[in-house]
Write a protein that holds these residues in place. Structure first.
Motif, mmCIF file in Angstrom:
data_model
loop_
_atom_site.group_PDB
_atom_site.id
_atom_site.type_symbol
_atom_site.label_atom_id
_atom_site.label_comp_id
_atom_site.label_asym_id
_atom_site.label_seq_id
_atom_site.Cartn_x
_atom_site.Cartn_y
_atom_site.Cartn_z
ATOM 1 N N LEU A 120 0.835 -1.211 0.000
ATOM 2 C CA LEU A 120 0.000 0.000 0.000
ATOM 3 C C LEU A 120 0.867 1.257 0.000
ATOM 4 N N SER A 121 1.882 1.254 0.895
ATOM 5 C CA SER A 121 2.806 2.397 0.892
ATOM 6 C C SER A 121 3.501 2.499 -0.446
ATOM 7 N N GLY A 122 3.861 1.331 -0.982
ATOM 8 C CA GLY A 122 4.576 1.316 -2.247
ATOM 9 C C GLY A 122 3.753 1.952 -3.349
ATOM 10 N N PHE A 123 2.451 1.640 -3.356
ATOM 11 C CA PHE A 123 1.591 2.213 -4.388
ATOM 12 C C PHE A 123 1.573 3.731 -4.288
ATOM 13 N N PHE A 124 1.375 4.222 -3.064
ATOM 14 C CA PHE A 124 1.304 5.679 -2.921
ATOM 15 C C PHE A 124 2.661 6.332 -3.129
ATOM 16 N N LEU A 125 3.734 5.574 -2.780
ATOM 17 C CA LEU A 125 5.076 6.072 -3.055
ATOM 18 C C LEU A 125 5.246 6.269 -4.554
ATOM 19 N N THR A 126 4.698 5.317 -5.341
ATOM 20 C CA THR A 126 4.788 5.429 -6.796
ATOM 21 C C THR A 126 4.018 6.647 -7.289
ATOM 22 N N VAL A 127 2.789 6.798 -6.762
ATOM 23 C CA VAL A 127 1.966 7.931 -7.207
ATOM 24 C C VAL A 127 2.693 9.242 -6.925
ATOM 25 N N VAL A 128 3.152 9.372 -5.665
ATOM 26 C CA VAL A 128 3.810 10.626 -5.282
ATOM 27 C C VAL A 128 5.079 10.826 -6.100
ATOM 28 N N GLY A 129 5.889 9.756 -6.159
ATOM 29 C CA GLY A 129 7.179 9.872 -6.830
ATOM 30 C C GLY A 129 7.027 10.200 -8.304
ATOM 31 N N LEU A 130 6.071 9.566 -8.955
ATOM 32 C CA LEU A 130 5.928 9.743 -10.394
ATOM 33 C C LEU A 130 5.604 11.198 -10.725
ATOM 34 N N LEU A 131 4.627 11.755 -10.030
ATOM 35 C CA LEU A 131 4.278 13.135 -10.361
ATOM 36 C C LEU A 131 5.404 14.076 -9.947
ATOM 37 N N CYS A 132 6.045 13.778 -8.789
ATOM 38 C CA CYS A 132 7.145 14.646 -8.359
ATOM 39 C C CYS A 132 8.273 14.625 -9.388
ATOM 40 N N PHE A 133 8.482 13.475 -9.999
ATOM 41 C CA PHE A 133 9.510 13.377 -11.039
ATOM 42 C C PHE A 133 9.174 14.325 -12.194
ATOM 43 N N PHE A 134 7.942 14.227 -12.697
ATOM 44 C CA PHE A 134 7.556 15.081 -13.824
ATOM 45 C C PHE A 134 7.616 16.554 -13.441
ATOM 46 N N VAL A 135 7.079 16.842 -12.250
ATOM 47 C CA VAL A 135 7.000 18.253 -11.858
ATOM 48 C C VAL A 135 8.386 18.818 -11.582
ATOM 49 N N SER A 136 9.297 17.984 -11.090
ATOM 50 C CA SER A 136 10.640 18.494 -10.822
ATOM 51 C C SER A 136 11.326 18.889 -12.122
ATOM 52 N N ILE A 137 11.134 18.069 -13.164
ATOM 53 C CA ILE A 137 11.711 18.443 -14.455
ATOM 54 C C ILE A 137 11.103 19.763 -14.925
ATOM 55 N N TYR A 138 9.787 19.843 -14.783
ATOM 56 C CA TYR A 138 9.072 21.058 -15.194
ATOM 57 C C TYR A 138 9.570 22.255 -14.398
ATOM 58 N N SER A 139 9.771 22.039 -13.085
ATOM 59 C CA SER A 139 10.169 23.153 -12.227
ATOM 60 C C SER A 139 11.518 23.721 -12.624
ATOM 61 N N ALA A 140 12.401 22.839 -13.113
ATOM 62 C CA ALA A 140 13.716 23.338 -13.500
ATOM 63 C C ALA A 140 13.575 24.487 -14.489
ATOM 64 N N GLY A 141 12.570 24.380 -15.383
ATOM 65 C CA GLY A 141 12.341 25.488 -16.304
ATOM 66 C C GLY A 141 11.517 26.595 -15.686
ATOM 67 N N TYR A 142 10.493 26.192 -14.944
ATOM 68 C CA TYR A 142 9.523 27.160 -14.431
ATOM 69 C C TYR A 142 10.153 28.094 -13.411
ATOM 70 N N VAL A 143 10.925 27.506 -12.500
ATOM 71 C CA VAL A 143 11.506 28.336 -11.431
ATOM 72 C C VAL A 143 12.645 29.174 -11.965
ATOM 73 N N LYS A 144 13.356 28.625 -12.936
ATOM 74 C CA LYS A 144 14.464 29.405 -13.499
ATOM 75 C C LYS A 144 13.952 30.727 -14.072
ATOM 76 N N ALA A 145 12.776 30.660 -14.690
ATOM 77 C CA ALA A 145 12.221 31.876 -15.277
ATOM 78 C C ALA A 145 11.855 32.893 -14.206
ATOM 79 N N MET A 146 11.726 32.422 -12.955
ATOM 80 C CA MET A 146 11.367 33.324 -11.865
ATOM 81 C C MET A 146 12.578 34.014 -11.280
ATOM 82 N N THR A 147 13.763 33.444 -11.533
ATOM 83 C CA THR A 147 14.929 33.848 -10.748
ATOM 84 C C THR A 147 15.203 35.340 -10.824
ATOM 85 N N GLY A 148 14.914 35.946 -11.944
ATOM 86 C CA GLY A 148 15.187 37.374 -12.041
ATOM 87 C C GLY A 148 14.332 38.202 -11.093
ATOM 88 N N ARG A 149 13.110 37.745 -10.843
ATOM 89 C CA ARG A 149 12.151 38.571 -10.118
ATOM 90 C C ARG A 149 12.251 38.443 -8.607
#
Lengths: 682, 312, 224
Positions: A82-111
């Protein structure tokens, strides 16, 4: 075995914590900081996914006892399926969002200085991972609070605006009321499993083995359900959600809506199925009823919104409702001892948990991309973005189709499974429940249809037509990091939609350990291509063939028509020959939802006002019309305002104790001591 | 092997005969209303003409606008491979049960509504908004009616439902009767017929479906029109599967296919008459009276469900 | 006609009775309401005759004919005459929130099913499954009386309630003894007459048949 999944999971958490700490050191070079730390987060998430998938697929349960924590109260970690399943759910989206954040947050750095965002982002993910790994009440609550606190600071990230600060405060209050309920629930269970004199009952293992008296079990369940429902945003505890989720940075909103709510689902499943284990049917009925209400109310509120991120936040309420429908059905079936059906309903709920994480993450990332390039959250200003942001538009569309439960994408599969679970209700022994259940199915159908309407609106108004605002900003497509994050989650949505049997075989151990039945033997009896939950002659679905079939017909028709294609001439808009069409004449979000607003208006607190400017030459040709529409959540006045007022009243009363003179306070202490001594002596 | 032949035949019939059925309905309607009809085969001539014409596309039309006609056509053709018209022995029948079928229609509608908003005209948006409103009320009623039948047959698979109802013979069941009435009401709404929408109108303010596809021309329009005709045809076939599958060939009976074809054509003729009588007898409803119409459909479906549990 | 068919027809008629009950709940026009009521009476009378035939209870034939003459011909005629006399033919009643009323109606059906489930289990009659429908018809009639404002529609609600009671008696015990039934029929008839007389009085006093007007009869409201 040298490395166990639980080791990988623990290492992943460690990596996140180290990344968070190290981020402070690099605050001078924000560009380097964002790239490295988000890659590191992505790596950690990938590790969590690996260990999660491995745990579920291999049906391994790993334990770990950390020596940290309080004296005599070490932290227990446990990674079961059960933990493993939710670990997968959390991890999978965090993986995608972390890649996305690398671009998204970088664009914020100036401000803005972003180091705070990075630190709490790492802490937030670590908190969520720890919540699903925790195996004792203490560690669970510490992780739960860490997650809540980190997300509070993330919501507060753009704290220049007063509304953001208010939203964050509201979030904090509801989160803590919920946390208190969970704490009390664990207290009840711990006390009952090992007595109140000793702390050994605080581990989940002790609770699992204990048999609770029915009355106390009910109290524990109700407390836990209240606490988790507050976190999940179940109606009527949902009001914080549409305030807090939109104001956070979009990558954080994606995580909050996509996976933080799922930790509450995890909590509900863990407490009911695993820790308590035996329960009467009405618990399931309660979960089901609240799920249905959340689903319908969530989607109706979403339809009324014109802020893209708020709309998505309300859809989280809806989808949490759909997940709870599956879980509630499963609880009902379990309590009547119908394990196969319980397995079907549970898998439907869990499937929707994963699906919602994927498409809601995708949609919030898409909304973030739109916000990033237009600096606009209000849909009434937007339009025509599909020409400027083709990638974002196509990917957002995938999310829309998935969340609207349209085949062959993933949202459809889990709703279809939920429908199948509903249709099994005639096997229930209770006569009245047989009659009521199909109404639930009708409500679910209503939810799905309204969600489709809502996403026609969201996509149509944002990406199609012309720009509606007065000044068109300079819009550009987002960078590759952001696109990659979205592409990956869109692909996951499609794969989960067309290969559901893989998922069901993978989650077999879950249903077997929680409700005592497997689904895969019957669900995949027709081969991997066909999903047949109970039996092929009862119901079957093949997302793969639907996808392929539509594609083939499409290709054939296209090819046939393009053997000798007629010319395509670009011309002006026809519009029945009307002239002088301006972009202000388009349907916008408010006008699109007007018919539905009129039909379901009685559920909202609507104030609509049209004013004609007085200097018109003739009343039939007003120079200006001013239209005002305010839609308020009825629950705010029904529940929250009375509670808030009562709190203020009580605190005013208590405030009288505050004298300001030191002697008065000494008297209070003195009296307390006297009374305590008196009580003890009696 | 048999199955594949039947499957191909079915899809061919769907694509080939659907315009004739629409022509039949239009012809009957002309007769009923004392007009001269253009004949049963006019829709073929219309389609041929549209296919041969060039396309005029608005400057700001996006790929969604050009993608939608093909998608609509694709989903409806696929649905034609799933609904048993001639035989219950369909290899594609396993692909989708009746809920998926509703989903297939929903995806076509989703994209049609999007393409209505793509050009950015007021009419397009109006059509999309209304279409989604009607759909969101019709879909629960539709599923409720279907659930009644599938609870009775203990299956949501269309082939299975047809077999169960066929082998049970004519047994009068109030639940089926109610579900059937509900289904008729919803079929009128889903296909944009009177009293919900007028397929022949070009008066802007009363349009629903037509408003969404105003900007289409040439082969795009032809595909959408054709898909609409096939959808009407499919709803007749679907109601036949769910409520009166008489004459349909069973799994082990390939020789029954010609009989089934004759039965299908007969049913189409009769359904056309019923449809025309309903459409001629009723006036188009005001938009906000539709809630009562669809509410009645939902009530019928619910009563069907209740009488299934209470009376049977 | 064998038992099987009879039971099927019985089920069908029960469904139709329920349908007309819901129809009356939603119908705004007084004329159509009377038509619906007539249909309900017709279904009831056919049902009674069929049950009488199958159960071999000949007094049910008399009840059936009584129902037919009273509820299909006489009462609708009286109501018609009233409407013509009072000239309220075209009046459309403002019914509050039809969807909500319908949902309450559905809930009442489920509730009556729940209530009658034990009775149904014990009974061996072929009509046992329709008891729930009969009880639901009674409740829906009452609901109709609650939601309506017009005096004529209220009396129709009352009569529909009586239909439900009659139906319940037929399904639960193959009808009441003939004496009781005759008495009830007479009561209903007299009630209808008395209502008719009252209508005239209400109408002449308030110039309307809206029963909300009666609220003015309260003492403290009398300010004019």
């Amino acid at each position: 075995m040298i490395v166990a999944p639980v080791d990988i999971a623990a290492a992943s958490v460690m990596l996140l914590l180290i990344t968070g700490l190290a981020a402070v050191l690099f605050r001078k070079s924000p560009g380097f900081l964002t790239t490295v730390s988000f890659y590191s987060c992505a790596l950690a998430s990938l590790m969590a996914v690996t260990s999660g998938i491995w745990t579920v697929a291999g049906n391994v349960t790993g334990k770990m006892v950390l020596l940290s924590g309080l004296p005599d109260l070490p932290f227990h970690l446990r990674l079961d399926p059960l933990s493993g399943f939710f670990l997968t759910v959390v991890g999978l989206l965090c993986f995608f969002v972390s890649i996305y954040s690398a671009g998204y947050v970088k664009a914020m750095t100036g401000r803005k200085p972003v180091v705070k965002l990075v630190v709490f982002y790492c802490l937030f993910i670590a908190g969520m991972l720890m919540v699903v790994l925790a195996d004792d009440a203490l560690f669970f609550l510490i992780s739960w609070e860490a997650m809540a606190a980190a997300s509070y600071f993330l919501v507060m990230f753009e704290d220049e605006q007063i509304e953001n600060r208010r939203a964050a405060f509201l979030y904090l209050v509801v989160a803590h009321v919920g946390a208190i309920a969970i704490l009390l629930s664990f207290g009840v269970m711990a006390g009952l499993s090992a007595g109140f004199d000793d702390f050994s009952g605080f581990t989940f293992d002790a609770m699992r083995q204990a048999q609770f008296p029915a009355k106390w079990a009910t109290i524990a369940f109700l407390l836990a359900f209240f606490g988790f429902a507050a976190k999940a945003g179940v109606v009527p505890l949902h009001v914080w959600l549409p305030e807090a989720h939109p104001v956070a940075p979009s990558n954080v909103s994606a995580l909050m809506s996509g996976v933080m709510l799922k930790t509450a689902i995890y909590g509900i499943v863990r407490v009911t199925f695993d820790l308590i284990g035996v329960f009467p049917w009405w618990w399931g009925g309660l979960v089901l009823a609240l799920g249905l209400i959340s689903a319908v109310m969530g989607v109706l509120y979403a339809l009324m919104q014109h802020d893209l991120k708020r709309l998505l936040a309300y859809h989280s309420v809806e989808n949490i409702g759909i997940i709870l429908i599956g879980i509630g059905l499963s609880m009902i079936f379990t309590s009547f001892n119908l394990p196969v059906m319980a397995a079907l309903a549970l898998i439907a709920g869990l499937y929707h948990t994963l699906n919602h994480a994927m498409f809601k993450g995708l949609l919030f990332m898409g909304a973030g991309a739109v916000l990033h390039s237009t600096h606009e959250r209000n849909m009434e200003e937007m339009g025509g973005l599909i020409h400027k942001m083709p990638w974002t538009a196509a990917l957002f569309l995938v999310g829309c189709v998935s969340i609207s439960a349209l085949p062959p994408f993933n949202g459809f599969v889990s709703e279809w499974l939920t429908f199948q679970a509903f249709l099994l209700s005639p096997s229930l022994p209770n006569q009245v429940m047989k009659l009521i259940m199909p109404m639930g199915a009708a409500l679910l159908a209503l939810t799905g249809a309204l969600a489709a309407a809502c996403f026609v609106k969201a996509f149509g108004v944002t990406f199609l037509g012309h720009w509606r605002g007065r000044h068109q900003p300079n819009v550009h497509e987002v960078d590759w990091h952001m696109r990659t994050g979205m592409i990956l989650s869109a692909l996951t949505c499609l794969c989960l939609g067309i290969f559901p049997t893989v998922f069901i075989e993978w989650t077999d151990v879950l249903s077997e350990s929680l409700v005592g039945a497997k689904l895969s033997t019957s669900a995949t009896s027709g081969g991997w291509m066909w999903l047949t939950p109970i039996a092929p002659e009862r119901a079957s679905y093949s997302g793969f063939i639907v996808f392929l079939g539509v594609l083939i017909v499409y290709a054939v028709v296209y090819a046939v028509l393009h053997v000798n294609p007629g010319k395509i001439r670009r011309g002006a808009i026809w519009d029945c020959g009307f002239e002088k069409l301006t972009s202000r004449m388009q349907y916008n979000a408010t006008s699109f939802s007007m018919p539905i607003r009129r039909i379901f208006g009685f559920l909202f607190h609507i104030r609509e006002e049209t004013r004609v400017s007085p200097q018109a030459a003739h009343s039939a040709f007003p120079a200006r019309l001013i239209y005002n529409l305010r839609i308020k959540d009825r629950f705010w006045n029904w529940i929250y305002k009375p509670v808030a007022d009562a709190t203020f009243r009580v605190s005013r009363q208590v405030g009288r104790l505050q004298q300001g003179r030191i002697q008065a306070y000494l008297i209070y202490s003195f009296l307390t001591i006297i009374i305590l001594l008196l009580v003890k002596s009696l | 092997m048999n199955g594949i032949i039947v499957e191909t035949l079915q899809i061919a019939i769907l694509i080939g005969i659907a315009p004739a059925f629409t022509g039949w309905v239009r012809m009957l309607k002309c007769w009923m209303q004392g007009r001269t009809s253009a004949g049963m085969f006019q829709p073929y001539r219309d389609l041929a003409k549209l296919f041969s014409k060039d396309i005029v596309l608005a400057h700001n039309a996006s790929w969604i606008f050009r993608f939608t006609p093909y998608l609509c056509f694709g989903t409806v053709v696929l649905a034609g491979g799933i609904v048993p018209m001639l035989s219950t022995d369909l290899p594609l029948a396993l692909t989708a049960d009746v809920i998926v079928l509703v989903g297939l229609f929903a995806i076509a509608r989703f994209f049609t509504a999007l393409s209505g908003m793509d050009i950015g005209t007021a009419f397009g948006g109006m059509g999309s908004s209304r279409e989604m409103m009607v759909a969101s009320l019709a879909e629960p009623a539709m599923l409720m009616a279907i659930f009644t039948v599938s609870l009775l047959c203990k299956s949501t698979s269309l082939s299975r439902i047809a077999e169960v109802i066929y082998t049970a013979g004519f047994v009068a069941k109030p639940s089926l009767a109610f579900a059937f009435i509900a289904f008729i009401l919803i079929a009128l709404a889903e296909n944009g017929r009177i009293p919900v929408d007028n397929p022949a109108t070009h008066l802007e303010l009363t349009m629903i479906h037509e408003a969404m596809i105003l900007e289409y021309s040439g082969r795009h329009l032809a595909l959408i029109e054709w898909a609409g005709m096939m959808k009407l045809f499919l709803f007749i076939a679907l109601s036949s599967t769910l409520f009166y599958p008489f004459g349909i060939a069973g799994t082990d009976n390939p020789a029954g296919v010609p009989v089934a074809a004759v039965a299908l054509i007969l049913k189409l003729f009769i359904s056309g008459v019923v449809l025309v009588v309903i459409e001629t007898g009723l006036a188009k409803m005001r938009l906000f009276r539709l809630t009562e119409f669809l509410g009645a459909a939902f009530l019928m479906a619910t009563l069907g469900m209740l009488s299934f549990f209470i009376l049977e | 006609m064998n038992i099987q068919t009879a039971s099927q027809i019985n089920g069908f008629l029960a469904a139709f009775v329920l349908l007309t009950a819901f129809g009356m709940l939603a119908q705004k026009r007084i004329y159509s309401l009377i038509h619906l009521f007539t249909w309900q009476g017709l279904f009831l009378s056919i049902n009674t005759a069929i049950v009488g035939y199958v159960a071999n209870k000949h007094h049910l034939y008399i009840s059936s004919i009584l129902t037919l003459s009273l509820k299909v011909f006489l009462l609708p005629y009286i109501l018609h005459a009233l409407i013509v006399r009072l000239n309220i033919r075209k009046e459309v009643e403002t019914v509050v929130n039809i969807p909500a009323t319908m949902l309450i109606g559905i809930a009442l059906v489920i509730f009556s099913y729940h209530l009658t489930a034990p009775v149904t289990e014990l009974s061996t009659l072929i009509t046992r499954s329709t008891i729930a429908v009969a009880l639901a018809t009674v409740m829906i009639g009452l609901l109709m009386m609650i939601t309506r404002r017009h005096a004529v529609t209220q009396i129709i609600g009352f009569l529909a309630m009586e239909n439900g009671l009659f139906f319940a008696a037929t399904s639960a015990t193959y009808g009441m003894p003939l004496v009781v039934e005759l008495g009830v029929a007479l009561d209903v008839l007299i009630a209808a007459f008395i209502f008719g007389i009252f209508f005239f009085h209400i109408h002449t006093t308030f110039d309307s048949l809206d029963v909300e007007q009666m609220a003015r009869l309260k003492e403290e409201d009398y300010t004019e």
